[in-house]
Design a protein around this motif. Structure first.
Motif, PDB file in Angstrom:
ATOM      1  N   SER A   1      31.585  39.993  46.150  1.00 55.27           N
ATOM      2  CA  SER A   1      32.867  39.881  46.840  1.00 55.27           C
ATOM      3  C   SER A   1      34.006  39.840  45.833  1.00 55.27           C
ATOM      4  N   CYS A   2      35.088  40.546  46.165  1.00 53.73           N
ATOM      5  CA  CYS A   2      36.347  40.439  45.440  1.00 53.73           C
ATOM      6  C   CYS A   2      37.248  39.514  46.251  1.00 53.73           C
ATOM      7  N   MET A   3      37.827  38.483  45.598  1.00 56.70           N
ATOM      8  CA  MET A   3      38.528  37.440  46.323  1.00 56.70           C
ATOM      9  C   MET A   3      39.874  37.141  45.671  1.00 56.70           C
ATOM     10  N   LEU A   4      40.795  36.610  46.465  1.00 55.70           N
ATOM     11  CA  LEU A   4      42.132  36.280  45.989  1.00 55.70           C
ATOM     12  C   LEU A   4      42.494  34.886  46.480  1.00 55.70           C
ATOM     13  N   GLY A   5      43.134  34.087  45.595  1.00 55.78           N
ATOM     14  CA  GLY A   5      43.485  32.739  46.007  1.00 55.78           C
ATOM     15  C   GLY A   5      44.321  32.023  44.969  1.00 55.78           C
ATOM     16  N   ALA A   6      44.132  30.706  44.876  1.00 52.28           N
ATOM     17  CA  ALA A   6      44.943  29.875  43.994  1.00 52.28           C
ATOM     18  C   ALA A   6      44.105  28.736  43.439  1.00 52.28           C
TER      19      ALA A   6
END
Length: 224
Positions: free
Chosen positions: A153-158
């Motif tokens: 999975s490619c994921m985006l966040g903080a």
């Protein structure tokens, strides 16, 4: 994919190496990640949906360049560990639970907001790559089932990152990273072992957009 990750990592190191006024933190942390991936694929009886609740344990190595003049923070982190997954399939009642290897890479950029004699606090935006290879086995009257689930999975966040300074070099840190899935690939391989014959199958699916992962970590870091 490995070459692309290497190029990105080299870019981060280059940014830190060729600019002045930088300090660097090298950290070692451990934690208990949680995630809820789900995947869909087409089967002979229609659309199959597999949802899961995953808990694990991992250890990470973090490299954090920080520009002292303005607090710009960069991050490269690699984590490896173990994952246990409770599975629920919409149609397949013979689906086993899974366990196996978990890996993650986090690339981040943000700003150090607090840096006093004892405490530091940083917020980073994170681009994450998470992949796992898990296996599961279940036995029934007619057959035994062995399954392998491979997920990327490619994921985006903080990330929120806090430190407590023990001295001028060593600190204790606590971090929490939250990530939303943007896309990826999932492969499920099954082997059904009957008394007189074996049957194998393979299906490919896509992880559901918007599922999340949380990586809390506690560790120590060295500043140089």
């Amino acid at each position: 994919m490995k070459k692309r990750l290497l190029y990105i990592c080299l870019l981060f190191f280059s940014l830190a190496a060729f600019a002045g006024d930088w300090s660097y933190q090298l950290g070692l942390g451990t934690g208990t990640p949680f995630m809820n991936p789900s995947v869909e694929w087409l089967s002979g009886s229609g659309k199959e949906k597999l949802s899961s609740t995953c808990f694990g344990w991992d250890t990470s190595i973090d490299f954090r360049p920080v520009k002292e003049s303005n607090g710009l923070s960069l991050l490269f982190s690699y984590g490896a560990g173990y994952l246990n997954s409770k599975m629920k399939a919409s149609q397949d009642t013979s689906f086993p639970d899974f366990s196996g290897m978990l890996n993650s890479v986090r690339l981040g950029a943000g700003k150090r907001l607090v840096d006093d004699e004892r405490f530091g606090f940083t917020l980073n935006g994170i681009l994450g790559f998470v992949w796992s290879v898990q296996t599961g086995t279940s036995s029934y009257t007619e057959f035994k089932r062995k399954s392998t689930l491979v997920n990327f999975s490619c994921m985006l966040g903080a990330e929120a990152y806090a430190t407590y300074k023990l001295d001028s070099k060593w600190s204790i840190f606590l971090s929490a990273t939250g990530l939303l899935n943007l896309g990826g690939t999932t492969t499920l391989k099954n082997k059904f072992l009957f008394a007189s014959r074996n049957v194998s199958s393979k299906v490919d699916g896509s992880p559901k957009f918007g599922t999340f992962a949380v990586f809390p970590r506690l560790g120590v870091c060295y500043t140089f």
